[in-house]
Design a protein around this motif. Structure first.
Motif, PDB file in Angstrom:
ATOM      1  N   TRP A   1      84.328  68.836  29.200  1.00  0.00           N
ATOM      2  CA  TRP A   1      84.023  67.531  29.025  1.00  0.00           C
ATOM      3  C   TRP A   1      83.406  67.514  30.429  1.00  0.00           C
ATOM      4  CZ3 TRP A   1      84.566  64.880  24.529  1.00  0.00           C
ATOM      5  CH2 TRP A   1      85.315  65.599  23.596  1.00  0.00           C
ATOM      6  N   THR A   2      82.097  66.943  30.410  1.00  0.00           N
ATOM      7  CA  THR A   2      81.630  66.301  31.788  1.00  0.00           C
ATOM      8  C   THR A   2      80.481  65.412  31.520  1.00  0.00           C
ATOM      9  OG1 THR A   2      80.769  67.647  33.540  1.00  0.00           O
ATOM     10  CG2 THR A   2      79.767  68.370  31.464  1.00  0.00           C
TER      11      THR A   2
ATOM     12  N   ALA B   1      74.356  69.289  36.330  1.00  0.00           N
ATOM     13  CA  ALA B   1      73.270  69.595  37.416  1.00  0.00           C
ATOM     14  C   ALA B   1      74.019  70.073  38.715  1.00  0.00           C
ATOM     15  CB  ALA B   1      72.533  68.259  37.700  1.00  0.00           C
ATOM     16  N   GLN B   2      74.986  69.677  39.164  1.00  0.00           N
ATOM     17  CA  GLN B   2      75.491  70.197  40.470  1.00  0.00           C
ATOM     18  C   GLN B   2      76.147  71.602  40.060  1.00  0.00           C
ATOM     19  OE1 GLN B   2      75.821  68.756  43.321  1.00  0.00           O
ATOM     20  NE2 GLN B   2      76.396  70.617  43.980  1.00  0.00           N
ATOM     21  N   HIS B   3      76.528  71.940  38.889  1.00  0.00           N
ATOM     22  CA  HIS B   3      77.126  73.204  38.661  1.00  0.00           C
ATOM     23  C   HIS B   3      75.843  74.316  38.739  1.00  0.00           C
ATOM     24  CE1 HIS B   3      79.363  76.491  36.667  1.00  0.00           C
ATOM     25  NE2 HIS B   3      78.330  76.510  35.809  1.00  0.00           N
TER      26      HIS B   3
ATOM     27  N   LEU C   1      75.349  77.432  41.225  1.00  0.00           N
ATOM     28  CA  LEU C   1      75.129  78.803  40.672  1.00  0.00           C
ATOM     29  C   LEU C   1      73.780  79.372  41.311  1.00  0.00           C
ATOM     30  CD1 LEU C   1      75.708  78.661  36.868  1.00  0.00           C
ATOM     31  CD2 LEU C   1      77.081  79.467  38.639  1.00  0.00           C
ATOM     32  N   ALA C   2      72.653  78.553  41.792  1.00  0.00           N
ATOM     33  CA  ALA C   2      71.560  78.961  42.219  1.00  0.00           C
ATOM     34  C   ALA C   2      71.727  79.073  43.626  1.00  0.00           C
ATOM     35  CB  ALA C   2      70.474  77.856  41.842  1.00  0.00           C
ATOM     36  N   SER C   3      72.689  78.316  44.317  1.00  0.00           N
ATOM     37  CA  SER C   3      72.712  78.655  45.761  1.00  0.00           C
ATOM     38  C   SER C   3      73.726  79.925  46.131  1.00  0.00           C
ATOM     39  CB  SER C   3      73.412  77.412  46.333  1.00  0.00           C
ATOM     40  OG  SER C   3      74.701  77.082  46.008  1.00  0.00           O
ATOM     41  N   ASP C   4      74.291  80.351  45.219  1.00  0.00           N
ATOM     42  CA  ASP C   4      75.174  81.498  45.078  1.00  0.00           C
ATOM     43  C   ASP C   4      74.617  82.740  44.767  1.00  0.00           C
ATOM     44  OD1 ASP C   4      77.325  79.995  46.075  1.00  0.00           O
ATOM     45  OD2 ASP C   4      78.168  79.553  44.029  1.00  0.00           O
ATOM     46  N   ALA C   5      73.466  82.677  44.188  1.00  0.00           N
ATOM     47  CA  ALA C   5      72.612  83.621  43.684  1.00  0.00           C
ATOM     48  C   ALA C   5      71.999  84.460  44.808  1.00  0.00           C
ATOM     49  CB  ALA C   5      71.550  83.441  42.706  1.00  0.00           C
ATOM     50  N   PRO C   6      72.017  85.719  44.791  1.00  0.00           N
ATOM     51  CA  PRO C   6      71.553  86.663  45.914  1.00  0.00           C
ATOM     52  C   PRO C   6      69.876  86.500  46.054  1.00  0.00           C
ATOM     53  CG  PRO C   6      72.001  87.986  43.987  1.00  0.00           C
ATOM     54  CD  PRO C   6      72.632  86.608  43.641  1.00  0.00           C
ATOM     55  N   ASP C   7      69.377  86.420  47.102  1.00  0.00           N
ATOM     56  CA  ASP C   7      67.764  86.159  47.152  1.00  0.00           C
ATOM     57  C   ASP C   7      67.065  87.422  46.885  1.00  0.00           C
ATOM     58  OD1 ASP C   7      68.257  83.715  48.299  1.00  0.00           O
ATOM     59  OD2 ASP C   7      68.726  84.529  50.556  1.00  0.00           O
TER      60      ASP C   7
END
Length: 99
Positions: free
Chosen positions: A80-81, A87-89, A93-99
């Motif tokens: 429930w969000t 969008a923040q989630h 996820l994108a910022s935690d992804a390896p380059d």
């Protein structure tokens, strides 16, 4: 975020002249189907509501019933969000992804 034309009170209630109980059933049926599919991929159910439509007492009653029933089911697969939290989630996820 998806903007549903099906689970949307304007086309359902205003354009198609469906009753609020039918709209509530559409929400319940959509959740049931999406729960069957959610193990294969993440899914989003956007419910488009407008206070001047679903906020009417004779309609709000049906919306409250279906949302309460879904909440009380306490299904861990349902998040429930808000659109902003989704969008923040995704950003996280994108910022935690390896380059």
């Amino acid at each position: 975020m998806p903007y549903s034309q099906e689970i949307n009170d304007i086309p359902s209630i205003i354009a198609r002249h469906q009753e609020a109980s039918t709209f509530a059933d559409m929400i319940a049926d959509s959740v049931e189907q999406l729960l069957r599919e959610c193990d294969r991929r993440p899914l989003v159910l956007g419910i488009a509501l407008h206070p001047y439509i679903m906020g009417q007492p004779h309609r709000a009653l049906h919306l409250d019933r279906v949302l309460t029933r879904l909440r009380e089911a306490d299904d861990s697969r349902i998040w429930w969000t808000t659109a902003g939290a989704i969008a923040q989630h995704v950003t996280d996820l994108a910022s935690d992804a390896p380059d």
